[in-house]
Design an enzyme around this catalytic site. Structure first.
Site, PDB file in Angstrom:
ATOM      1  N   GLU A 116       0.817  -1.224   0.000  1.00  0.00           N
ATOM      2  CA  GLU A 116       0.000   0.000   0.000  1.00  0.00           C
ATOM      3  C   GLU A 116       0.844   1.265   0.000  1.00  0.00           C
ATOM      4  OE1 GLU A 116      -0.774  -2.625   1.935  1.00  0.00           O
ATOM      5  OE2 GLU A 116      -2.792  -3.171   1.286  1.00  0.00           O
ATOM      6  N   HIS A 168     -10.650  -4.851  10.433  1.00  0.00           N
ATOM      7  CA  HIS A 168     -11.287  -4.689   9.127  1.00  0.00           C
ATOM      8  C   HIS A 168     -12.622  -3.957   9.207  1.00  0.00           C
ATOM      9  CE1 HIS A 168      -8.373  -7.809   8.130  1.00  0.00           C
ATOM     10  NE2 HIS A 168      -8.639  -7.640   6.850  1.00  0.00           N
TER      11      HIS A 168
END
Lengths: 328, 324
Positions: free
Chosen positions: A60, A129
């Protein structure tokens, strides 16, 4: 008008903008051969090829920063984060580079880039998450932040974001991708920084953005059965914030509940509640209420995770409080 | 004449010498101005390392190539052709600076000369540089990007993510580690798993090479080769072993190293040794050197005067240059 899902609306926006402008490319994990982790980019690899639909390694920080570099060098990247939770690994590139390069260069550089992906809790995904991280981006001058809650706004705001010459962070949500709604077959844009009045009313203003819109709309339906006409504002953009639409509504209703799935401290909801307090103090008939996510990491257990989020019942209870009524 | 000298025209050798001496003079003046409190905050001087920027950047064609670096950026900016006036005015925080006084020492940018900064977060410029190279490849240019970073930055994750991206996409980029041996106050050997950074390139399928960062012609020759490879889509890593004379920034008392160590490196000074070799080869006369230094001294004096006389930014500038 055509009915389509939020996912299809995003896909259509990407497709149209990639067809319109060769500089636009999509980059991220699984965006190509896998058709997107949530199938937002379905079919784009076969249509535009691997040069413009770029599968990345799980890096990322690396590919987000690479997007920033491509933007300052003349391209218009759309960076897909598989979720905003993973974007924390790339926070440095967004906060320190995308948001700063124009100012630090005295206006020499521009950073036309879109960062997008699902934000906030879905179901059964546990603490790492299930985070609503809008405040991380909303906090930062130099960024724009959009959070569409309908397929039409997802389409129109993504197109506006891609055409904008600034870094734009877009908050989507796993559970919203299957939501359906009417989207005009004619091309259109939704301006960044303009809220939507989702429902008109006179008794109380309910302000929200992104996925909690459905909770708020259901609460408004139930309140209507009790004779309470709630006005619902869907912010659509968190930065810049459409202060005028907020203030005009609260000036009409005199009461306000902010609904935000983020944690309560230093959150978008807290900022909006403060804004209403400071700009509408003279007309408020009750203190502004904030219905937020609970101030806890998200648990896996479904009963607990639902209890951690804004609910219709919590919204109605907050409305009862600002109306000083126990019968709603 | 030695082969490495014969390879370059006098004009090119003089260009490299001029870049190095301009950087040295600029930095010494910046250090003085910092002492006089004309410059504030973090100011990282490049003295000692001039041969790296001069040798590497002089090998580029800046009509199509780009340079990206970290916060010790004055040397790279000047080597790319930034007007010393704009650079010094930026250090002074004046509106006539390259970034209107908003960037300061760490954030010099000169888009016209393809110098893309000027990044204050250790290692954060490296993915950005790969993005510039990505854009060059995407646009069908045969330009390359030089990405400079220090031995301290080498241990950031961003470096290794970017090496991998650079290789899998054949980006036209050269990663240049300026190993000045001290990451702030930490010696690189204490924190590095390898005693030669260039070997790590192999882990990413790239070529790794090293050069003597105190020898401008060795830097030049090494980077020329790396740039030629990068133009063909073969990224690589070059370690230039160098040394900084001053502290990490102006506020560094340098208790971590000895006076003797610094003096030892000053004896091998890149500018003086290059100048001596040019004299020995009868390429540079005393008169030419004297004229060169005088011209540069004047140029830097003018830059200081320009910075002094320039106005402060108006308060309204606070709100400009943020959004396009």
């Amino acid at each position: 008008m055509a009915e389509m899902t939020y996912r299809e609306a995003l896909n259509r926006a990407l497709d149209e903008e990639m067809a319109r402008d060769d500089r636009v490319f999509l980059i991220g994990e699984e965006v190509g051969e896998y058709d997107g982790a949530y199938k937002v980019s379905r079919g784009l690899l076969s249509k535009y090829g691997p040069k413009r639909v770029r599968d990345t390694p799980i890096s990322e920080l690396g590919f987000t920063g690479l997007g920033v570099g491509a933007a300052i060098a003349g391209l218009r990247p759309v960076v897909e984060w598989m979720t905003h939770n993973f974007a924390l690994l790339a926070l440095d590139q967004v906060v320190n580079n995308a948001a700063k390069l124009r100012q630090m260069s005295g206006g020499q550089l521009s950073v036309p880039i879109v960062f997008r992906g699902p934000n906030g809790p879905a179901e059964f995904l546990a603490a790492q998450h299930s985070q609503a991280l809008g405040s991380y981006w909303m906090h930062v001058p130099g960024l724009k932040v959009v959070a569409p809650a309908t397929p039409a706004d997802a389409y129109g705001l993504l197109k506006s974001a891609i055409r904008n010459d600034n870094p734009v962070v877009m908050l989507e949500a796993e559970l919203m991708y299957a939501w359906k709604g009417e989207v005009s077959e004619q091309e259109f844009l939704v301006p960044i920084g303009k809220a939507r009045i989702a429902r008109e009313g006179v008794d109380v203003t309910l302000i929200t953005y992104s996925k909690p819109i459905r909770v708020v709309e259901e609460a408004a339906d139930r309140l209507a059965e009790k004779g309470v006409q709630a006005e619902v504002i869907d912010l659509r953009s968190l930065r810049p914030l459409d202060e005028e639409t907020i203030v005009n509504s609260v000036r009409k209703t005199g009461r306000c509940v902010v609904v935000d799935e983020a944690w309560p401290l230093a959150s978008p909801g807290a900022t909006i509640a403060h804004l209403v307090d400071s700009r509408c103090f003279d007309v408020l008939d009750a203190p502004v209420e904030l219905v937020s996510g609970e101030d806890v990491p998200m648990p896996y257990n479904h009963t607990l995770e639902l209890a951690a989020q804004p609910s219709v019942e919590k919204v109605i209870a907050a409305v009862a409080k600002v109306l000083y009524r126990e019968d709603v | 004449m030695k082969a490495e000298f014969a390879h370059y025209k006098k004009e090119e050798l003089m260009r490299m010498l001029t870049i190095m001496q301009t950087i040295r003079t600029f930095e010494e003046k910046a250090g003085m101005m910092y002492g006089l409190r004309k410059i504030g905050g973090f100011c990282h001087l490049y003295t000692g390392q001039e041969a790296v920027a001069a040798g590497a950047i002089s090998s580029l064609d800046l009509s199509k190539d780009y340079v990206v670096t970290a916060y010790r950026d004055h040397g790279h900016a000047l080597a790319c052709g930034m007007d010393p006036k704009k650079a010094m005015a930026e250090l002074f925080g004046k509106v006539t600076g390259c970034s209107h006084g908003k960037g300061g020492s760490m954030h010099l940018f000169d888009v016209e000369h393809h110098f893309f900064g000027g990044n204050g977060i250790v290692g954060a410029q490296i993915p950005v540089a790969a993005g510039v190279a990505f854009a060059q490849q995407y646009q069908g240019s045969d330009g390359v990007t030089l990405c400079f970073f220090g031995d301290g930055a080498f241990h950031q994750g961003a470096v290794h993510e970017t090496f991998n991206l650079g290789k899998i996409w054949d980006l036209p980029i050269v990663f240049i580690i300026e190993n000045n041996q001290w990451g702030m106050g930490t010696n690189w050997k204490k924190v590095s798993a390898v005693d030669d950074f260039s070997v790590t390139a192999g882990a990413y399928g790239m070529k790794g090479s090293s050069c003597n960062g105190l020898d401008v012609l060795d830097v030049r020759a090494t980077i020329e080769k790396a740039v030629a490879e990068a133009r063909l889509g073969r990224p690589s890593l070059v370690e230039a072993r160098t040394y900084r004379y001053k502290g990490h920034s102006m506020s560094d008392p340098q208790k971590y190293r000895t006076r003797e160590e610094i003096d030892e490196y000053r004896k091998r000074d890149a500018i003086q040794s290059f100048r001596s070799r040019l004299s020995e080869e009868k390429i540079l006369s005393e008169e030419e050197w004297s004229a060169l230094t005088q011209r540069i001294n004047t140029q830097i004096e003018e830059a200081v005067a320009f910075a002094e006389e320039s106005p402060e930014p108006a308060l309204s500038e606070l709100y400009t240059d943020i959004y396009a």
